[in-house]
Design a protein around this motif. Structure first.
Motif, short mmCIF file in Angstrom:
data_model
loop_
_atom_site.label_atom_id
_atom_site.label_comp_id
_atom_site.label_asym_id
_atom_site.label_seq_id
_atom_site.Cartn_x
_atom_site.Cartn_y
_atom_site.Cartn_z
N VAL A 124 -4.44 3.21 60.49
CA VAL A 124 -3.43 4.07 59.87
C VAL A 124 -2.03 3.53 60.17
O VAL A 124 -1.15 3.52 59.29
N VAL A 125 -1.79 3.06 61.39
CA VAL A 125 -0.47 2.54 61.77
C VAL A 125 -0.13 1.31 60.94
O VAL A 125 0.99 1.19 60.38
N ALA A 126 -1.08 0.38 60.79
CA ALA A 126 -0.81 -0.83 60.03
C ALA A 126 -0.59 -0.50 58.55
O ALA A 126 0.32 -1.05 57.91
N LEU A 127 -1.41 0.40 57.98
CA LEU A 127 -1.23 0.80 56.58
C LEU A 127 0.16 1.40 56.37
O LEU A 127 0.86 1.07 55.41
N SER A 128 0.55 2.28 57.26
CA SER A 128 1.84 2.96 57.10
C SER A 128 2.99 1.97 57.12
O SER A 128 3.88 2.03 56.26
N HIS A 129 3.00 1.05 58.06
CA HIS A 129 4.13 0.13 58.18
C HIS A 129 4.15 -0.89 57.04
O HIS A 129 5.23 -1.22 56.52
N VAL A 130 2.97 -1.38 56.64
CA VAL A 130 2.94 -2.35 55.54
C VAL A 130 3.35 -1.67 54.24
O VAL A 130 4.12 -2.23 53.44
N ASN A 131 2.87 -0.45 54.00
CA ASN A 131 3.24 0.28 52.79
C ASN A 131 4.74 0.54 52.74
O ASN A 131 5.39 0.38 51.70
N SER A 132 5.31 0.97 53.86
CA SER A 132 6.75 1.21 53.90
C SER A 132 7.53 -0.06 53.67
O SER A 132 8.60 -0.06 53.05
N PHE A 133 7.00 -1.16 54.16
CA PHE A 133 7.72 -2.44 54.05
C PHE A 133 7.73 -2.96 52.60
O PHE A 133 8.77 -3.36 52.08
N VAL A 165 -10.89 -0.76 47.76
CA VAL A 165 -10.58 0.32 48.71
C VAL A 165 -9.32 -0.01 49.50
O VAL A 165 -8.38 0.81 49.60
N LEU A 166 -9.27 -1.21 50.02
CA LEU A 166 -8.09 -1.61 50.79
C LEU A 166 -6.87 -1.69 49.89
O LEU A 166 -5.76 -1.30 50.29
N ARG A 167 -7.08 -2.17 48.65
CA ARG A 167 -5.95 -2.27 47.71
C ARG A 167 -5.38 -0.88 47.42
O ARG A 167 -4.15 -0.68 47.43
N ASN A 168 -6.25 0.08 47.19
CA ASN A 168 -5.78 1.44 46.92
C ASN A 168 -5.11 2.06 48.16
O ASN A 168 -4.12 2.77 48.05
N HIS A 169 -5.67 1.78 49.34
CA HIS A 169 -5.07 2.30 50.57
C HIS A 169 -3.66 1.76 50.76
O HIS A 169 -2.74 2.50 51.13
N LEU A 170 -3.50 0.46 50.50
CA LEU A 170 -2.19 -0.15 50.72
C LEU A 170 -1.16 0.31 49.69
O LEU A 170 0.02 0.50 50.01
N ASP A 194 -3.08 10.65 53.91
CA ASP A 194 -3.14 11.12 52.53
C ASP A 194 -2.72 9.99 51.60
O ASP A 194 -1.93 9.10 51.99
N THR A 195 -3.23 10.03 50.34
CA THR A 195 -2.87 9.01 49.34
C THR A 195 -2.39 9.70 48.07
O THR A 195 -2.70 10.86 47.80
N TYR A 196 -1.63 8.95 47.29
CA TYR A 196 -1.24 9.41 45.96
C TYR A 196 -2.44 9.26 45.02
O TYR A 196 -3.26 8.34 45.17
N GLU A 197 -2.50 10.14 44.04
CA GLU A 197 -3.54 9.97 43.02
C GLU A 197 -3.26 8.77 42.15
O GLU A 197 -4.18 8.07 41.70
N GLN A 198 -1.99 8.55 41.87
CA GLN A 198 -1.58 7.34 41.17
C GLN A 198 -0.23 6.92 41.72
O GLN A 198 0.46 7.68 42.38
N LEU A 199 0.10 5.70 41.44
CA LEU A 199 1.32 5.13 42.00
C LEU A 199 2.54 5.87 41.45
O LEU A 199 2.67 6.05 40.23
N PRO A 200 3.47 6.31 42.32
CA PRO A 200 4.68 6.98 41.84
C PRO A 200 5.48 6.06 40.93
O PRO A 200 5.39 4.83 41.03
#
Length: 1421
Positions: A1335-1344, A1373-1378, A1393-1399
Motif C-alpha cells: 500500500v505504501v509503495a502504491l500510494s507514493h508511486v501513484n502520487s508521483f 491487476v497491478l496496472r489498475n492498482h497503480l 480504495d480505487t477509482y472506478e475509472q480514471l479521473p
C-alpha cells in the motif's frame, strides 16, 4: 710516494716532509684563494693572483677540488629573475645597439647629452647693497626672525633662508613661489602647494602628475599647464557617476603599483601641517575625487578618529547601531596654546610639532549614554567594572596613555602588560587588581554585564603562567600580590564556609574531590598494543607539557609547575606577612581538596608539612602583645589546622601519617586540654583553632584512629560539655556563631567516637575468628568508655528543645539540635549491637525519648514553620532558579556557594534539612528497635509541606553537576530517610498507604539520582521499596482489571481488531505483580557488579569506622545507577551476545537463564509503562525502542518464546499509542549509539536471518519506515534488504500504527521512488507477501506519476517514463492498482480504495504523456 703527516711527527719531521713535497713538484690537494668582498666593491679574481695586494684584508679560504662551495639544493630552484628587468619597457623591433647606447652610463655618454637649461624667462635677483665693507655675519639666533619656515617651503639651509627673507623684505616673490609662467617642470609641485596655501581654487592649481619632462623649448611649462587645464575642464564636465565609472575602469586597467605611485605623489603634494579647516571646498573635493579619499585612508592626519574600536569586546550592550555622533576633530595645537613659549636660544625648538603635543590636551569626553556598541571592559584597582559612559576624575590614577585614553580603568590586556613591567609598583598594582577581578568573577558579579567568562578568558590568556612567574619574583611585594591573586583564583571563601557549616551534618565530613569533568583523551597511539606495552596514566601525564596539563586541570598544572616547593620557600625563607601566610595555607587546602593524589603530594613535599607544624601549630608559644600581630610565626593558626583536617580527609593512611609521624597528636592534646580562653591567643582565633582541632579529631575518629586521646582528654571533654549552656548564654553576638560551630564540632567528635567504640566488640571477636585473615585491630576505646555520655547529652537536648520558646535562644537551639539528634542515633544504633544490650530498658528509654523530646520537638511551632520552607530550600525542586550562579570554569570546579546567605538553600539557617535529616536518621534507628513507635510519627509524612515536597520531587528532573552534587547528596539523604519511614508505616497506617503510589514514584526517580558514595542507599531502595507490592497499590486494587476495561473500550470505539496479545495486558500485569520478588532478584543480580561499592558505602553510612578507607567520596563521574536501569537485563543479554565483524550479531541459541531474565525485565517495563509512566520520562522514546530491540538481537529465538512475545506485544502497543507516536523521534541518536540507522541495519539483518516471518518482529521493522523518519532506512529495506519483502506479512490491523503515517506526505526521494516502482513491477512486492509496504509503495508511486507540481527535468522525465511503463504493463491487476489508486483504507480487501475509472485530470495527463511519447517516436522514425 709522499706520506701524510702524523700526529706523532716532530717539527723537524714536518719541515723535512714539506721540503720533499716542494721538490717533488706535485700539485697540492687544496688551493688558498681570497674571495672578493662584495660589500667593499671588490671584483672577483682567480685564487692566488692578488694574495700580496692587501695582507690586512685577506681571508684564507680552503677549498677542496670537486667539492662545490654550497650544498646542492634538494629540489630544483627556480630561475632567478631581475626585479628591474620586469619594469623596463622594450619593443620587439628595437635595435640592440640603440638599446645599449640608451643605457650606456659611461662618462662620455653623459657628457654628450648635456643640455643647458633655458633661463631666458627666469627672473634675476641681485644681492642688496649695504654700507658695510663686508656682509654682516649671520648669527643662528637671528635666523628665526628672518623668514618663517612655512614661507620657505621645507627644510632649507641658513643661507637660503636668509636670501628668502631678503626677497620678502624687498617685496619680491621667493624663488620657490615664482609665477606660473616662469615655473620650470621641476618646480611644478611647489607651485601647486603655493596656490593651495593662498586658498586658490582647486580647478586652477598646477598639475601633480604631468611634469612636462620630455618637452623641449621655452613653451614647455605653458604646454604643461594647457594639458592640465584641459584635463580639469573634462572632469568638470562629467557627472559624479561618470567620474566614478571612469575611475573604476582606470583602477582595473592600471598596475596596482602604478596606482600606489600616483597616490604617493598626491600624498607628497599635500603639506603635512595643513589643517582640514583651511580647505573651504573640502566636501566638494571629496565628492569630486573619490580616488583621493581612498588614498587618504591610510595617511595619518590630525583629524584622526578619537575612539578606536578595541580588539577585545567585553561590555555586553547589544549589536545595534550606535546612536552617538562622531565628535569633530580638535583643532591643531598652535604656538600660542603652549604653556611654555620656546626661546630663540633653544636648539631645535623653532619648529612646532603638533602630533607630539597631542598628549598635553584635555581628555576627550567619554561615549554618550545612548551607545549600543560593545566595548572593551575596564576595571578599577578594586576590580569594579567601570561603565564606558562614566567620566571619572583623573586624580584617581585610572587614566593612562592606552588605546582609549578618554576612558578610565585598565583592560585585562593592559593589566597583563603591567604585571611584567620592570617597575615594581606597576607589577604589584597589576597583580593586586587581577586578584580583585578574580574574586569578583568567582562571585558572579560580571555575569550580567560582560560577554563571556572572565575566568576562562584569563586562563586561556595564560594567567597561570603569569602568576607562577610572579611567584618567583625577588621582590616580596610582588610575590605577595601574586600569592593573593593565586588565592583569589583557586579559593572561594563562601565554598569553604558552606563546607564548614555542613561538617556536623550526617556524613558531612565526607566530600567529593574537586576534579574537573572527565575528558576522553585520544588513545590512538596505544591502539593495537598489548597491555604490557601501553603507557600508564602517570606516564602520559608526565609526557604532557605544562600548558596541556593546565588546560585540562588548573590544580594539576600548578603542581606540575612545582608550586609546592615555591610555597614552602615563601613560608620558610621569605617569612611574609600574616595575610600572605593565610593565603598560602588556603591555597594548600584547596590543592588538598582536589584529590587524594594531590593531598599526597602536599604531604610528600620536602619540609613543607614540618614547616607548617613547627611555625603555625607549635606546642608552645609566646602570646602576642597586640590583637593584630605583625607576624604569625610561632602562633597556632586555625587555617593550618584546617589544612591538616582536609589532608586527613583524603584517606586513613594520610591521617595516620599526620597523627604519628608529624606529631599532630601532641598538638591536639596541647590545644584541647584547656579552654579557649586559656590558650593565650586572640579570643576569636582561639575558638577557631579549637573548633578545627575538634574537627580534625573527629575525622581521625571516623577512621577509628586517635581514640586513645578520648581517654586521655576525657576530663577536658566533660568540662567542655558542662559549659555548653554557659558559653552560649554569655557569648557576644559576634562570637556566638563561632561558639556554635565549636559545640557542633565537639558533638561530631563524640558521635564518631561512639561509632568507633561500638565496633570494638565486633573487631575483638573478629580477631579471634579471623584465623590469619586481614582484620582491623580493635580500637582502644570500648563501649563502656562512651556509654556514660548519653544521659548528659540527652539532658542538653531537652533543654535546647525547651529553649525554642525563647526568641533569643531560638536560632542557637535550632543550630545545635541536629548534632544532638545525630549523636543519639549513633548511640542507639551501636547499642543494639552490643552484648550489654537490654531490650526492655531500651524500649522504655525510647518511649520516654519519643514522648518527652521527639514529639514535642516535631510539633513545636518553630519546627513546623521550619518545615514549611522545605520546598523553597530544596535543590531538587528549584532547578530553574532565577539566581545567577557564580562563575565556574570546567578546569577549576567549585561548589558555587557565592552569596549563599542571601538566597534560599540547604545551608541557610531557615533550612529544615539538617534538622529533618537528623530526625529521620534517629527515627529509622529507634523504629527499627521499637517498631511500635512508628505510628506516632505519621503526622510527619502526612503534613502538607512534606506531601507537597515529595510530590514536587516526583516530577522534578534535576541536573547533575559538580556545583550541585555536594548539596544534592544531603537532600538525597533526607528523601531516602522519608521513604524508609514510609516503608515502615505503609503496611500499618491506612492514611499513609493512600500515598503509597507517590512514595513509590519518589523512590523510582530517586534511584537514578543517587551519587557515588550512596550505593548502599540504592541497594536498600531496590531491596525494600521499589519492588514492594505494598507500594504498587494498583496491583491489588483493581488495576489490571481497569487496564483490561480500557483496552476493551478502545477496541469498541475504534472498531479495531487488535492483535491477540493486546487483550491480555491485564493478565500480564497480574502475573508481573505476583512475580515482583523474582523480578527484584533478577535486577539485584544484574547490579551485582556494584557490590564492592555497596559494601564501602555501607561501612560509611552505618558508622563502621574502622573499615572506612577514606572520607573522600569517589570521583563524580555520574549517578550510581544509570537512568535506563529498567532495561539493564536486556542490555546485558545483548552485550553477552557480542558483535561480530561487519556489524552482524553473532547469536547462538538462547543462553541459560536468558528467558527468565528477559521475561522479568519485560514484566517490570510493562508495569512501569502502565502505572509509573512518569518514572520513565527521563528516558527518550527512541532510547526505549532501541533498548527493547535487544529482545530481537540478543538471540535467534528469544523473541519467539510465548511469554516474551506477549510482553513485547504489550510494550509495542504502549509505545505506538497515538499520544506516543509524535514524541518518537528516530532522527535523534539514542544514548550509547552513533545513530538509530546503525541499529536498524542490524535489525534488518537479523530479520532476514531468523525471523521466519514473525509478525511481532515485522512490526518492529515497519515502525521506522514512517514517512517522517530518515529516508536512509527506507532505502535500506528496498535496496540492500529487499529480500525481506517476501516475508514481511504484517497486516494493517496488526501494525496498530495508522497507515497515513507511512503514506503522507508524498515521497520526494527519486531513488526511493524508483525502487518502489521496480519492486512493484518486478513482482518483488506483492499484497499477499507484504500488505503494508505494498500500500505504501502504491500510494507514493501513484502520487508521483500524477503530481502536477513543477519539478526538475530529471524528475519530470522519470514521471513520464513510469507512467508510460505502467500503461503498457501486462499485469492488469497491478496496472489498475497503480493507475486507479485513491486512498489507503484499512478495512478494505487490499488496504486501499480505487477509482472506478480514471479521473478526467489524470486521464488527460496520461493521454498527454502517451501523445508526447508517440510524437517523439514518429519524429525518430
Amino acid at each position: 710516494m709522499l706520506r701524510r703527516p702524523k700526529p706523532s711527527d716532530s717539527e723537524a719531521d714536518l719541515l723535512r716532509e714539506q721540503e720533499q713535497f716542494l721538490t717533488s713538484g706535485v700539485a697540492s690537494a687544496v688551493s688558498v684563494v681570497r674571495r672578493p668582498d662584495k660589500r667593499r666593491g671588490e671584483a672577483g679574481g682567480e685564487g692566488g693572483e692578488r694574495n700580496g695586494e692587501d695582507e690586512g684584508r685577506q681571508r684564507d679560504v680552503v677549498t677542496i677540488e670537486d667539492l662545490p662551495d654550497q650544498l646542492p639544493s634538494l629540489t630544483p630552484a627556480p630561475a632567478k629573475k631581475s626585479r628591474f628587468k620586469a619594469s623596463r619597457v622594450t619593443f620587439e623591433g628595437e635595435d640592440p645597439e640603440e638599446r645599449l647606447d640608451k643605457h650606456d652610463t659611461h662618462i662620455s655618454a653623459v657628457l654628450s647629452r648635456i643640455v643647458e637649461r633655458d633661463t631666458s624667462s627666469t627672473a634675476v635677483s641681485l644681492p642688496a647693497f649695504t654700507g658695510m665693507a663686508f656682509p654682516k655675519v649671520l648669527h643662528r639666533s637671528e635666523t628665526s626672525s628672518q623668514v618663517p619656515l612655512s614661507s620657505v617651503g621645507g627644510r632649507k639651509s641658513i643661507f637660503a633662508r636668509q636670501i628668502a627673507a631678503q626677497r620678502l623684505k624687498e617685496g619680491k616673490t621667493p624663488l620657490h613661489c615664482a609665477p606660473e609662467a616662469a615655473q620650470t617642470p621641476e618646480t611644478s609641485m611647489d607651485t601647486d602647494q603655493c596656490e593651495a596655501a593662498d586658498n586658490q581654487p582647486a580647478a586652477f592649481s598646477g598639475p601633480r602628475l604631468v611634469s612636462g619632462q620630455g618637452l623641449e623649448g621655452s613653451e614647455s611649462s605653458e604646454e604643461t599647464m594647457r594639458i592640465h587645464r584641459e584635463n580639469q575642464a573634462k572632469i568638470q564636465g562629467m557627472s559624479q557617476s561618470e567620474i566614478l565609472e571612469e575611475q573604476k575602469k582606470l583602477l582595473c586597467q592600471l598596475d596596482p603599483r602604478l596606482v600606489e605611485f600616483v597616490r604617493s605623489r598626491k600624498a607628497q603634494s599635500v603639506p603635512s601641517s595643513a589643517s582640514p579647516s583651511k580647505h573651504p571646498q573640502g566636501e566638494r573635493s571629496k565628492e569630486s575625487f573619490p580616488l583621493e579619499n581612498v588614498s587618504r585612508e591610510s595617511e595619518p592626519s590630525s583629524a584622526a578618529m578619537l575612539f578606536e574600536k578595541p580588539q577585545e569586546i567585553e561590555m555586553e550592550e547589544g549589536d545595534e547601531e550606535e546612536q552617538e555622533e562622531e565628535l569633530p576633530a580638535p583643532p591643531a595645537v598652535k604656538e600660542e596654546d603652549l604653556p611654555v613659549k620656546p626661546q630663540k636660544e633653544w636648539v631645535h625648538m623653532n619648529k612646532l610639532e603638533p602630533e607630539k603635543l597631542e598628549w598635553m590636551r584635555d581628555l576627550p569626553a567619554p561615549r554618550r549614554k545612548g551607545t549600543k556598541k560593545a566595548m572593551q571592559a575596564r576595571f578599577d584597582f578594586a576590580g569594579t567594572l567601570i561603565p564606558p559612559t562614566e567620566d571619572l576624575p583623573t586624580h584617581l590614577g585610572l587614566h593612562h596613555h592606552g588605546e582609549e585614553p578618554e576612558r578610565a580603568g585598565y583592560s585585562l590586556q593592559e593589566l597583563f602588560l603591567l604585571s611584567r613591567s620592570q617597575v615594581i609598583q606597576q607589577r604589584s598594582l597589576a597583580l593586586s587588581t587581577l586578584a580583585n577581578i578574580l574574586s569578583k568573577a568567582r562571585a558572579g558579579e560580571y555575569l550580567s554585564v560582560l560577554k563571556g567568562s572572565v575566568m576562562s578568558t584569563l586562563l586561556d590568556a595564560g594567567l597561570l603562567f603569569l602568576l607562577r612567574f610572579a611567584l618567583d619574583d625577588g621582590v616580596e611585594g610582588v610575590m605577595s600580590a601574586a600569592v593573593h591573586a593565586l588565592k583569589a583564583l583557586l579559593v572561594c571563601g563562601d565554598d569553604e564556609e558552606c563546607l564548614d557549616c555542613t561538617f556536623s551534618w550526617f556524613r558531612g565530613m565526607a566530600s567529593f574531590p574537586l576534579l574537573p569533568s572527565a575528558q576522553e583523551e585520544e588513545e590512538e597511539e596505544d591502539e593495537g598494543l598489548p597491555e604490557c606495552m601501553k603507557e600508564t596514566a602517570k606516564e602520559k601525564e608526565d609526557r604532557k607539557s605544562d600548558h596541556d596539563v593546565a588546560r585540562q586541570d588548573v590544580v594539576k598544572g600548578l603542581l606540575k609547575m612545582k608550586l609546592l616547593p615555591r610555597l614552602r620557600y615563601i613560608l620558610e625563607v621569605v617569612r611574609p606577612s600574616p595575610r600572605v601566610v593565610q593565603d598560602v595555607l588556603e591555597i594548600l587546602t584547596r590543592i588538598a581538596r582536589h584529590s587524594s593524589s594531590s593531598a599526597t603530594q602536599v604531604l610528600d613535599c620536602p619540609r613543607l608539612m614540618e614547616m607548617v607544624l613547627s611555625e603555625f601549630l607549635p606546642t608552645s608559644w609566646t602570646p602576642s602583645s597586640s590583637p593584630l600581630p605583625q607576624s604569625v610565626y610561632g602562633l597556632p593558626l586555625a587555617s593550618a589546622m584546617k589544612l591538616l583536617r582536609v589532608l586527613a580527609t583524603s584517606g586513613r593512611h594520610a591521617c595516620a601519617r599526620l597523627l604519628n609521624s608529624l606529631g599532630v597528636r601532641d598538638r591536639l592534646c596541647c590545644l584541647l586540654s584547656a579552654e579557649p580562653s586559656e590558650l593565650l591567643l586572640e579570643p576569636t582565633e582561639a575558638i577557631r583553632v579549637t573548633t578545627e582541632a575538634y574537627r580534625l579529631w573527629a575525622v581521625a575518629a571516623g577512621y577509628g584512629q586517635a581514640c586513645k586521646l578520648y581517654i586521655d582528654l576525657y576530663p577536658g571533654l566533660a568540662k567542655a560539655l558542662q559549659s555548653v549552656h554557659r558559653v552560649l548564654a554569655s557569648s557576644d553576638p559576634p562570637v556566638q556563631p563561632l561558639q556554635l560551630q565549636r559545640i557542633q564540632a565537639l558533638l561530631s567528635l563524640l558521635t564518631q567516637v561512639t561509632h568507633t567504640a561500638g565496633c570494638h566488640q565486633e573487631l575483638q571477636a573478629g580477631m579471634v575468628s579471623s584465623q590469619g585473615e586481614e582484620c582491623p585491630p580493635p580500637p582502644p576505646v570500648s563501649w563502656s568508655h562512651v556509654s556514660g555520655l548519653q544521659a548528659s547529652l540527652l539532658g542538653h537536648l531537652k533543654s535546647f528543645v525547651k529553649s525554642l520558646d525563647n526568641p533569643v535562644q531560638k536560632e542557637s537551639s535550632l543550630a545545635v539540635i541536629p548534632a544532638y539528634l545525630a549523636y543519639l542515633e549513633a548511640y542507639y544504633h551501636q547499642l543494639s549491637r552490643q552484648n550489654c544490650f537490654k531490650p526492655v530498658e531500651t524500649l522504655q528509654d525510647l518511649e520516654l525519648l519519643t514522648s518527652e523530646v521527639l514529639l514535642p520537638l516535631l510539633s513545636h511551632h518553630v519546627v513546623q514553620g521550619l518545615i514549611k520552607n522545605l520546598k523553597s530550600s530544596s535543590v531538587v525542586c528549584n532547578v530553574q532558579s532565577s539566581h545567577l550562579g557564580p562563575e565556574i570554569t570546567p578546569t577549576l570546579p567549585g561548589l558555587a556557594c557565592s552569596g549563599w546567605r542571601d538566597r534560599p538553600g540547604l545551608v541557610v539557617p531557615s533550612s529544615p534539612f539538617p534538622l529533618l535529616t537528623s530526625l529521620g536518621l534517629l527515627l529509622e534507628t529507634i523504629i527499627g528497635i521499637h517498631k511500635g513507635l512508628g505510628y506516632k510519627f505519621t503526622s510527619l509524612l502526612l503534613s502538607e509541606p512534606v506531601i507537597g515536597y515529595l510530590r514536587c520531587c516526583s516530577q522534578a528532573t534535576p541536573t547533575l553537576s559538580p556545583t550541585r552534587a555536594w548539596l544534592l547528596r544531603h537532600e538525597h539523604h533526607l528523601l531516602y530517610l522519608l521513604l524508609r519511614l514510609a516503608h515502615r508505616l505503609v503496611p500499618i497506617e491506612p492514611l499513609v498507604a493512600k500515598h503509597a503510589s507517590m512514595y513509590h514514584q519518589v523512590a523510582l526517580v530517586l534511584l537514578p539520582w543517587l551519587l557515588p558514595g550512596s550505593e548502599f542507599l540504592a541497594h536498600e531502595l531496590l531491596s525494600t521499596i521499589i519492588f514492594n507490592k505494598d507500594f504498587i497499590s494498583e496491583g491489588h486494587s483493581g488495576g489490571p482489571e481497569a487496564v483490561e476495561l480500557g483496552e476493551l473500550k478502545l477496541r469498541e470505539e475504534t472498531h479495531h481488531h487488535t492483535s491477540p496479545s493486546l487483550q491480555t495486558v491485564g493478565a500480564l500485569l497480574r502475573e508481573a505483580c505476583v512475580q515482583l520478588p523474582s523480578i527484584r532478584g533478577c535486577f539485584l543480580t544484574h547490579l551485582a557488579h556494584l557490590e564492592p561499592a555497596v559494601m564501602t558505602s555501607r561501612d560509611a553510612l552505618l558508622g563502621r569506622n574502622p573499615w572506612i578507607k577514606s572520607h573522600l567520596l569517589p570521583e563524580l563521574t555520574g549517578p550510581t545507577v544509570p537512568s535506563d536501569w529498567p532495561f539493564l537485563p536486556l542490555i546485558s543479554l545483548y552485550e553477552r551476545a557480542g558483535v561480530a565483524d561487519g556489524g552482524r550479531l553473532a547469536v547462538d541459541m538462547i543462553p541459560e537463564g536468558a528467558l527468565q531474565a528477559g521475561t522479568h525485565c519485560l514484566q517490570w517495563l510493562l508495569l512501569l509503562e502502565v502505572w509509573r509512566e512518569d518514572a520513565l520520562k527521563v528516558i527518550l522514546p527512541v532510547a526505549k525502542l532501541a533498548r527493547l530491540s535487544c529482545v530481537f538481537l540478543c538471540s535467534s529465538d528469544l523473541f519467539l518464546e510465548r511469554p516474551v512475545q506477549k510482553l513485547t506485544w504489550g510494550l509495542f502497543r504502549l509505545l505506538t499509542r497515538r499520544s506516543r507516536l509524535d514524541s518518537l523521534d528516530l532522527n535523534i541518536p539514542p544514548p550509547g549509539l552513533a545513530s538509530f540507522q546503525d541499529l536498524y541495519s542490524a535489525l534488518l539483518t537479523q530479520y532476514e536471518a531468523v525471523s521466519f516471518g514473525d509478525r511481532l518482529f515485522g512490526c518492529w521493522v515497519l515502525l521506522p519506515l514512517q514517512r517522517r523518519y530518515s529516508v536512509t532506512m527506507r532505502l535500506a529495506v528496498f535496496g540492500e534488504h529487499v529480500g525481506i519483502l517476501r516475508s514481511l506479512g504484517v497486516t494493517l490491523e496488526q501494525l496498530s500504527v495508522p497507515i497515513e503515517r507511512f503514506t503522507s506526505p508524498p515521497e520526494d526521494s527519486l531513488p526511493l521512488l524508483r525502487l518502489y516502482f521496480r519492486s512493484l513491477v518486478t513482482g518483488t512486492l506483492k499484497p499477499r507477501w507484504c500488505p503494508v509496504l505494498y500500500v505504501v509503495a502504491l500510494s507514493h508511486v501513484n502520487s508521483f506519476i500524477f503530481s502536477q507540481d513543477a519539478a526538475a527535468q530529471e524528475v519530470e522525465a522519470a514521471r513520464h517514463s513510469m507512467l508510460r511503463k505502467i500503461y503498457y504493463l501486462t499485469d492488469e491487476v497491478l496496472r489498475n492498482h497503480l493507475l486507479l489508486f485513491r486512498l489507503p483504507q484499512q478495512h478494505s480487501e487490499f488496504g486501499f480504495d480505487t477509482y472506478e475509472q480514471l479521473p478526467p485530470i489524470r486521464a488527460k495527463r496520461l493521454e498527454s504523456v502517451l501523445r508526447l511519447h508517440d510524437g517523439g517516436s514518429d519524429k525518430g522514425d
